[in-house]
Design an enzyme around this catalytic site. Sequence first.
Site, short mmCIF file in Angstrom:
data_model
loop_
_atom_site.label_atom_id
_atom_site.label_comp_id
_atom_site.label_asym_id
_atom_site.label_seq_id
_atom_site.Cartn_x
_atom_site.Cartn_y
_atom_site.Cartn_z
N THR A 135 0.88 -1.27 0.02
CA THR A 135 0.06 -0.13 0.02
C THR A 135 0.87 1.24 0.08
O THR A 135 0.87 2.17 -0.92
CB THR A 135 -0.96 -0.10 1.23
OG1 THR A 135 -1.70 -1.09 1.02
CG2 THR A 135 -1.84 1.16 1.35
N ASN A 152 -5.94 -9.13 -7.87
CA ASN A 152 -6.20 -10.00 -6.64
C ASN A 152 -7.53 -10.87 -6.51
O ASN A 152 -7.52 -11.75 -5.98
CB ASN A 152 -6.22 -9.16 -5.53
CG ASN A 152 -6.82 -7.67 -5.48
OD1 ASN A 152 -6.57 -7.02 -6.69
ND2 ASN A 152 -7.76 -7.29 -4.89
N SER A 161 4.52 -7.24 -1.60
CA SER A 161 4.25 -7.25 -0.30
C SER A 161 4.68 -8.67 0.23
O SER A 161 4.46 -9.74 -0.46
CB SER A 161 2.58 -7.27 -0.36
OG SER A 161 2.04 -7.31 0.94
N HIS A 205 3.62 -10.31 2.81
CA HIS A 205 2.61 -11.27 3.58
C HIS A 205 1.90 -12.15 2.49
O HIS A 205 1.45 -13.20 2.63
CB HIS A 205 1.60 -10.59 4.42
CG HIS A 205 0.64 -9.82 3.77
ND1 HIS A 205 -0.69 -9.99 3.94
CD2 HIS A 205 0.56 -8.47 3.64
CE1 HIS A 205 -1.36 -9.03 3.17
NE2 HIS A 205 -0.55 -8.08 3.18
N THR A 224 13.73 4.24 10.48
CA THR A 224 14.77 3.07 11.11
C THR A 224 13.73 1.77 10.44
O THR A 224 12.64 1.56 10.59
CB THR A 224 14.79 2.79 12.43
OG1 THR A 224 15.24 3.99 12.79
CG2 THR A 224 15.49 1.68 12.88
N CYS A 276 -20.02 -5.68 2.61
CA CYS A 276 -21.30 -5.25 3.12
C CYS A 276 -21.06 -4.21 3.95
O CYS A 276 -20.38 -4.27 5.05
CB CYS A 276 -21.77 -6.71 3.82
SG CYS A 276 -23.44 -6.35 4.71
N1 PLP Z 1 -2.08 -4.65 -4.46
C1 PLP Z 1 -2.92 -5.89 -4.26
C2 PLP Z 1 -2.91 -6.43 -5.80
C3 PLP Z 1 -3.31 -6.39 -3.29
O1 PLP Z 1 -3.91 -7.78 -3.54
C4 PLP Z 1 -2.93 -5.93 -1.87
C5 PLP Z 1 -3.30 -6.55 -0.75
O2 PLP Z 1 -4.55 -7.38 -0.40
C6 PLP Z 1 -2.20 -4.87 -1.81
C7 PLP Z 1 -2.00 -4.18 -3.07
C8 PLP Z 1 -1.83 -4.11 -0.54
O3 PLP Z 1 -0.85 -4.83 0.21
P1 PLP Z 1 -0.39 -4.72 1.62
O4 PLP Z 1 -1.24 -5.57 2.31
O5 PLP Z 1 1.07 -4.91 1.65
O6 PLP Z 1 -0.55 -3.31 1.82
#
Ligand code: PLP
Length: 522
Positions: free
Chosen positions: A220, A293, A341, A343, A379, A466
């Site tokens: 993000t 996504n 990202s 995670h 940092t 929702c």
């Molecule tokens: N871009 C896409 C296509 C994503 O699926 C996501 C997370 O769902 C993000 C950006 C955002 O990633 P982060 O959770 O590291 O902010």
Amino acid sequence: MELTTKGRYAVMAMADLAGHADEGAIALSVVAERQSLPLAYLEQLFVPLRRAGLVESARGRSGGYRLAKPAADISIAAVMEAVEEDTRFTRCSHNDPRCSAATPCVTHWLWTALSESMGEFLSSVNLADVIAGGRYSSAPLFAAAVRATGKRTYLDYNATAPLRPEAKAAVIRALDVTGNPSSVHAEGRRARSVIESARESVARLVGAKPSEIVFTSSATEANNWIVAQPWATMLTSGTEHDSVLAPVRAARGEVVMLPLDTHGIVDLKQLDERILARDFAGPSLLALQLANNETGVVQPIAEIAALARSRGLSVHTDAVQAAGRVAIDFAALGVDTLALSAHKLGGPKGVGALVIRDHIDLVPLFRGGGQERRRRAGTENVAGIAGFGAAAEAALRDLKSAAAIQALRDEIEASVKRISPEAVIIGESATRLGNTTALALPGKLAETLVIRLDLAGISVSAGSACSSGKVGASHVLEAMGLSHEIAAGTIRISLGPATTKDDIAAFLAAWTTIAGAPALAA
Ligand code: PLP
């Protein structure tokens, strides 16, 4: 014998209050809508229910009814009795002139015994037994199975992937590294070397140079950073993640939304002949994700980047979902920047990266210290970055299992089509990530499917959201031109390296029951 409407409706409405007890007082109109019951009838039923002390009313803006005691303390018999539902089996046992206790008819004691056992049964069942997790809830088998084994099936890797053991170990090791990576002493140098080694691993995953990786707090942040540059014009698409779309909408520059086909793929011909044919006054950006996504649909980024760069535009791609699922070569893609990202790859949450071509200078988002070669002050999150590096190494290794993951995804799709021929698979004929499927069942709400699957121990997502009681629709699917019904009815199932054949079997078993349940209609 059949119960009359009043007994059945009263129990349904009371079960609804029990199932939503954490929401406080609930308006009868909400109960009526949720259970498809006539409101005027419910209003009449709640007078005796309140008189019997089973519900209490609350006035004011959030007025409505709530249970007067815990659900487990309200028997079904008490609800029936409150609304004067007759649960005796035949008239014989009470008001038939041909039969009385003194001169019983030939079947009198038979029906009396039956009525008594029905009364005993209804007294032994309470409202907690009919709501989610109860012995008579609408998903009793699954709820019981999940309770018995405690086993859940996680099929939501695109939301976040389970933390890889290698990443967890790297995070734990790095937490014990004392130094600040900017310090010159031994402890500082140790922390610095943890970061630099992770930088090499992340660079390897996407075919970039380590010097091109800037660690951030998330994808993000990486997406916001790019959009925050002083662009005169930004070109993007309606299927982007909100971390691109929201800052684009808030930015000052001109915004051009790219034309998409029904799979959500940018139309190259229109891009070339219509969108890029004009002059762009001032620095301009084309921001487009590598893979979506929600649907997994992959954009032809290399071709799009070549076209855009030939007209002088900068190109950013959000590769969050593609990384670790398909091979990525940053240099060959021809983009200027790329967001990642941790995670989504099995690294820790709260760490990401912006990959920036070596020669490009960006206005920093954060100012302060000189970290990340003066590009991102603050940092560094040493432990998070260490986990990101370990996850990137493992994800690169696991790319070889992509075909096996895709085979499991294909098995889901083939079986779902067999079980529910009316199911729609979004972007089915497009190039997609092999781990993702987005499915809609016309007439069924995604949120309801997700909740039912959750009760059955299966975790998947809905693109729709929702809010304030209204069912939303996925902005991605709407941008693809799909109907509101499909956009509000699509669920996303996303697999990962730990997904097994048993997980797929568990999903399909739940789907078989849930997809056919009539109560799911919107
Ligand atoms: N871009 C896409 C296509 C994503 O699926 C996501 C997370 O769902 C993000 C950006 C955002 O990633 P982060 O959770 O590291 O902010």
